[in-house]
Design an enzyme around this catalytic site. Sequence first.
Site, PDB file in Angstrom:
ATOM      1  NE  ARG A   1      36.197  34.487  41.736  1.00 27.17           N
ATOM      2  CZ  ARG A   1      35.476  35.529  42.108  1.00 27.17           C
ATOM      3  NH1 ARG A   1      36.029  36.533  42.711  1.00 27.17           N
ATOM      4  NH2 ARG A   1      34.182  35.586  41.853  1.00 27.17           N
TER       5      ARG A   1
ATOM      6  CG  ASP B   1      32.716  42.089  50.341  1.00 22.75           C
ATOM      7  OD1 ASP B   1      31.712  41.796  49.649  1.00 22.75           O
ATOM      8  OD2 ASP B   1      33.836  42.313  49.834  1.00 22.75           O
ATOM      9  CD  GLU B   2      32.941  37.331  49.077  1.00 20.76           C
ATOM     10  OE1 GLU B   2      31.971  36.599  48.743  1.00 20.76           O
ATOM     11  OE2 GLU B   2      33.880  37.612  48.295  1.00 20.76           O
TER      12      GLU B   2
ATOM     13  CE  LYS C   1      29.106  40.705  44.933  1.00 18.89           C
ATOM     14  NZ  LYS C   1      29.505  40.350  43.568  1.00 18.89           N
ATOM     15  CB  THR C   2      34.671  44.116  46.818  1.00 23.90           C
ATOM     16  OG1 THR C   2      34.096  42.833  47.052  1.00 23.90           O
ATOM     17  CG2 THR C   2      35.736  44.379  47.854  1.00 23.90           C
TER      18      THR C   2
ATOM     19  CD  GLN D   1      30.684  35.315  43.609  1.00 21.40           C
ATOM     20  OE1 GLN D   1      31.855  35.179  43.939  1.00 21.40           O
ATOM     21  NE2 GLN D   1      30.203  36.471  43.197  1.00 21.40           N
TER      22      GLN D   1
HETATM   23  P1  ATP Z   1      33.079  39.223  43.509  1.00 23.69           P
HETATM   24  O1  ATP Z   1      31.645  38.823  43.356  1.00 23.69           O
HETATM   25  O2  ATP Z   1      33.972  38.289  42.808  1.00 23.69           O
HETATM   26  O3  ATP Z   1      33.438  39.495  44.918  1.00 23.69           O
HETATM   27  P2  ATP Z   1      32.768  42.043  43.124  1.00 23.69           P
HETATM   28  O4  ATP Z   1      31.367  42.257  42.706  1.00 23.69           O
HETATM   29  O5  ATP Z   1      33.107  42.337  44.524  1.00 23.69           O
HETATM   30  O6  ATP Z   1      33.231  40.592  42.700  1.00 23.69           O
HETATM   31  P3  ATP Z   1      34.928  43.813  42.502  1.00 23.69           P
HETATM   32  O7  ATP Z   1      36.012  42.932  42.936  1.00 23.69           O
HETATM   33  O8  ATP Z   1      34.543  44.951  43.353  1.00 23.69           O
HETATM   34  O9  ATP Z   1      33.642  42.933  42.155  1.00 23.69           O
HETATM   35  O10 ATP Z   1      35.228  44.375  41.057  1.00 23.69           O
HETATM   36  C1  ATP Z   1      35.680  43.556  40.005  1.00 23.69           C
HETATM   37  C2  ATP Z   1      36.670  44.305  39.130  1.00 23.69           C
HETATM   38  O11 ATP Z   1      35.990  45.300  38.396  1.00 23.69           O
HETATM   39  C3  ATP Z   1      37.748  44.987  39.909  1.00 23.69           C
HETATM   40  O12 ATP Z   1      38.949  44.897  39.187  1.00 23.69           O
HETATM   41  C4  ATP Z   1      37.244  46.409  39.996  1.00 23.69           C
HETATM   42  O13 ATP Z   1      38.301  47.329  40.149  1.00 23.69           O
HETATM   43  C5  ATP Z   1      36.562  46.588  38.654  1.00 23.69           C
HETATM   44  N1  ATP Z   1      35.455  47.580  38.688  1.00 23.69           N
HETATM   45  C6  ATP Z   1      34.409  47.555  39.530  1.00 23.69           C
HETATM   46  N2  ATP Z   1      33.575  48.593  39.256  1.00 23.69           N
HETATM   47  C7  ATP Z   1      34.119  49.269  38.235  1.00 23.69           C
HETATM   48  C8  ATP Z   1      33.725  50.449  37.500  1.00 23.69           C
HETATM   49  N3  ATP Z   1      32.606  51.092  37.753  1.00 23.69           N
HETATM   50  N4  ATP Z   1      34.543  50.854  36.508  1.00 23.69           N
HETATM   51  C9  ATP Z   1      35.682  50.176  36.228  1.00 23.69           C
HETATM   52  N5  ATP Z   1      36.093  49.069  36.874  1.00 23.69           N
HETATM   53  C10 ATP Z   1      35.325  48.632  37.871  1.00 23.69           C
HETATM   54 MG    MG Z   2      33.851  41.100  46.047  1.00 27.18          MG
END
Ligand code: ATP
Ligand code: MG
Length: 756
Positions: free
Chosen positions: A603, A216-217, A33-34, A247
């Site tokens: 995490r 975000d969040e 997402k981030t 979360q």
């Molecule tokens: P959270 O819910 O914990 O905030 P999130 O959904 O924001 O998580 P991110 O932190 O954006 O997730 O991504 C998690 C990990 O996966 C990061 O290391 C990111 O670089 C990697 N990632 C995200 N999308 C891809 C993708 N399409 N291909 C490869 N790696 C990815």
């Molecule tokens: Mg995130």
Amino acid sequence: MTDLLAGLNEPQRQAVLHQDGPLLLLAGAGSGKTRALTHRVAYLIRERGVAPWQIMAVTFTNKAANEMRERLEALLGSSELPWVATFHASCVRILRQEIHHLGFGRDFLIYDDQDQLRLLRELLKDQQISEKVLKPRAAAAAIDSAKNSGIGPTEYGNLHPDERLVAELYAQYQHKLKAANAVDFGDLLLLTVRLLEEFPEVRERWQQRFRHVLIDEFQDTNRVQYRLMQLLTRPETALCVVGDDDQSIYRWRGAEVGNILGFDIDFPTASVIRLEQNYRSTRTILEAAGAVVGCNPDRREKQLWTENPPGELLHVETAPDDFEEARFVAAEIAELQRAGHGLREMAVFYRTNAQSRALEEALRAGRIPYVMFGGVKFYARLEVKDVLSYLRVLINPQDSLAVRRIINVPARGIGNTTIERIAAYEEQAGNFLAACRLALQEQILKGAAAKRVGEFLALLDSFTERLQRLPYPQLMAELIHDSGYGPALQEEAQNALTAEGRQEAKGRLENLEQLLAGMEEHATAGGSVQDYLEQIALITDLEQHDDSQQRVTLMTLHSAKGLEFPIVFMTGMEEGLFPHSRSGAMGEELAEERRLCYVGMTRAMQRLYLSHARRRRVYGTWQFNPPSRFLTEIPGQLIKGRGEEAAPATKTAAAHNLSSLADLMSGQEETEVWDENQDLAVSIAAPQPPHRGATESATDEGPAGLRLGTRVRHIKFGIGTVRRLEGDGDKQKVIVYFNSVGSKKLLLKFAGLIPV
Ligand code: ATP
Ligand code: MG
């Protein structure tokens, strides 16, 4: 230049390219997402020609904002960066330009917590309201929480007719702030909302400026933040919010998960994109975390899968006590380091700040550098420094800095004027404490001031005397009580007006308990009080000189949100601790604890350790906690060695079930025990080992085999130590010092004390 769409999956790409109407990105942990949000910002600038100043990206913490800025820099090169900030920082920026509309100067000051307390204290004094009637910290917490909900003084008065005093103080406080051209943290949001509500031309200007608002969040936004978002956007604004309802972990601080779950009601034209592939964690970690959060009722089912390999099984460690648990973590970290893992890859999480003490000590003993994120290192915490200052004064009365620190802590009515008057004699007397005595002797201090300083000196003298005959951990326990420091916190923990204020006071009390536990470990190992203080002084010194970059991260589960680490240790996986007993054993609070567990587990990228201690030191006694129910919610096949070992704590619990009925009904001190058969948490008394610190010198013995120093349990007050016996026969009274409430005089016949 990097292709901004490469390295994204299909739904992420959609999120980056989305053009029409508001967008909600609702997806599980680690699904990118981030990353999607960051790439969207970069794409807008580079491919769509949106000017960076037309974009506002909001993150939850400053750390997250920094990380996002770094990512953007990497994606965009050296071009100008957009506005990436927390809600608070965003408001500061808006107010710096607009606050004159509200009658403040643009160079307004921002009051921090300390300034806020100082001001409230002054106001209470002006009104001649005793701090006993209304504690400044309680008032501050009430005001903060009102501000978080967008409630001003007048509305506060209407909503809480029985809290007239707070409402009035709130009004005066706001008045004073304005007179000083200052705002506090809560005001930043509130004033910005007011500004945008009351001045349509200002609102329109900002609405036109930000063509894109990204948050975000989003699951952890509170009511005021949501309002702010509404005010900054108009139908033409491209709004993009990102979050995960699983979360949502700040409900206790006013966050409203309804903001994300009801987003499509407020924004009926919103598109919703879901991400289902997790890129962060191994399949095992993901499955385990999913199983835990899946136990929450009323949850929106979410699919989350990964192409990552299964990886290693989870490591669940059962330690005999908290000290050993911390040693295990430190030893394992050292082992991983030998195997080639960098310390920066590892993080240790805990539920409450007080737990960090044992971990910090074990890491130091193992010479493993650590950094504490989003918190203050144990020995630097206010309450720890305060009470240690007392000890320092007893050992070294010449420590004038320490004396000054404690002379009016807790508040005992010794004001700055008195302190200055004493200080004038410091040189002549040699040190500040001697100056206190001199000032009394020479009758430089008069009336109430003389009386209070006299009482303070008498208090110190009595501690000095006790230090000669008591083991120092016990002296410290008595000091915390008799100085009024503990009772003041206790009172706050019970009577603070807001849940936040109460929790904060409880957290401080827990830190003091941990301090005592640490002292007892030290004393048990044969260390003297001088050694103890020396060791602590050394800790603080060493840390200042250690600038190594390779450090383990220590943090509470709450501050771990949004981050990721290859190796994660989650400690204190015990009933009563996590889920926290504060949260009750059921309902929405338990669900929030479970989401917090999900946040913690997700995490971890490659390895996840979950540890629990069978017993934990609390005020020099042992508390027996069964393993967290969250551990039982993880499918056994995902845990290393599961099935081979019996569940030891459950056995202990069963044995303890034979404790008396009184224990079953007992109040504050009991330990929650997980009863496997009934799927219910039942309360039973924790048996106490003989207390090492108890004094043996007393001869006075009561009929019930009670004597000075005997550890006892009371049905309401919990565990305590017998201090004195008075009278005899039916009228015999016993004075017991209880950890929970301090000293109590009880009629022995009816006290129902059980030696433990
Ligand atoms: P959270 O819910 O914990 O905030 P999130 O959904 O924001 O998580 P991110 O932190 O954006 O997730 O991504 C998690 C990990 O996966 C990061 O290391 C990111 O670089 C990697 N990632 C995200 N999308 C891809 C993708 N399409 N291909 C490869 N790696 C990815
Ligand atoms: Mg995130």
